[in-house]
Write an enzyme that holds these catalytic residues in place. Sequence first.
Site, short mmCIF file in Angstrom:
data_model
loop_
_atom_site.label_atom_id
_atom_site.label_comp_id
_atom_site.label_asym_id
_atom_site.label_seq_id
_atom_site.Cartn_x
_atom_site.Cartn_y
_atom_site.Cartn_z
N GLY A 12 0.78 -1.24 0.00
CA GLY A 12 0.00 0.00 0.00
C GLY A 12 0.81 1.28 0.00
CB SER A 13 4.34 2.20 -0.72
OG SER A 13 4.56 1.82 -2.05
CG MET A 90 -1.34 -8.04 -6.78
SD MET A 90 -0.69 -7.02 -8.12
CE MET A 90 0.74 -7.98 -8.56
NE ARG A 91 -8.96 -10.66 -5.77
CZ ARG A 91 -8.91 -11.99 -5.69
NH1 ARG A 91 -9.68 -12.71 -6.45
NH2 ARG A 91 -8.12 -12.60 -4.83
CG HIS A 109 2.32 -3.29 -15.05
ND1 HIS A 109 1.85 -4.41 -14.39
CD2 HIS A 109 3.30 -3.73 -15.88
CE1 HIS A 109 2.52 -5.47 -14.80
NE2 HIS A 109 3.41 -5.08 -15.71
C1 GAR Z 1 3.56 -1.48 -7.39
O1 GAR Z 1 4.94 -1.53 -7.68
C2 GAR Z 1 2.74 -1.63 -8.65
O2 GAR Z 1 3.38 -1.15 -9.78
C3 GAR Z 1 2.56 -3.13 -8.71
O3 GAR Z 1 2.38 -3.54 -7.39
C4 GAR Z 1 3.16 -2.68 -6.54
C5 GAR Z 1 2.34 -2.29 -5.35
O4 GAR Z 1 3.12 -1.60 -4.42
N1 GAR Z 1 1.44 -3.49 -9.52
C6 GAR Z 1 1.42 -4.55 -10.32
O5 GAR Z 1 2.33 -5.35 -10.40
C7 GAR Z 1 0.12 -4.69 -11.12
N2 GAR Z 1 0.24 -5.67 -12.13
P1 GAR Z 1 2.48 -0.88 -3.17
O6 GAR Z 1 1.50 -1.89 -2.53
O7 GAR Z 1 3.60 -0.57 -2.26
O8 GAR Z 1 1.75 0.34 -3.64
#
Ligand code: GAR
Length: 185
Positions: A12-13, A90-91, A109
């Site tokens: 969740g950053s 992630m869904r 992404h």
């Molecule tokens: C992020 O790096 C985002 O780009 C990626 O998940 C991470 C979540 O980080 N998203 C994907 O891979 C989508 N296919 P966070 O929870 O620290 O915001």
Amino acid sequence: MKKIAVFASGNGSNFEAIAQACADGRLEAEVALMVCDKPGAYVNERAERLGIPAFTFNPKDYSCKSGYEKIIADKLDALGVELVCLAGYMRIIGDELLNRYQGRIINIHPSLLPAFQGAQAVERAVEYGVKVYGITIHRVDQTLDGGKIIAQEAFHYDGHDPEEVHALGQVIEHRLYVDTIRKLL
Ligand code: GAR
């Protein structure tokens, strides 16, 4: 004040970066709802600390995707949410949300799409020997990471450590997501 929702599944950053930008006025918007599909995820602690309403659910409690997506869409409607920001959610988004929020759902992404769509994008890119990495923000449609690109930023990295790539990428993500949401609103 424009209302936005942030969907997340893990750390969740990005959610916190967006919420902070709303709180300190860099974004003239309010995070009206954080939606999470993982009850134990750290993003839930962040939402509680920041005082942001959350709807956290377990997909296993529903017989199908449209079951929980209808509840989410009803909540978004009731709050008057104008933009949905997926941030590590992630869904795959289903028809219920796509139809009701058509053109108003965006995703971040960790690759230069259309390269490395899907999960483990950074790990696969490092394995491939990529030298120019990047972050993409795109519209969400029924394809996996295939919607129209809104913003991209590249960076050079010549090492072999996925964790370093993640760290470099997240600094860009937090800034690029806030700037892109501002432009869209
Ligand atoms: C992020 O790096 C985002 O780009 C990626 O998940 C991470 C979540 O980080 N998203 C994907 O891979 C989508 N296919 P966070 O929870 O620290 O915001």
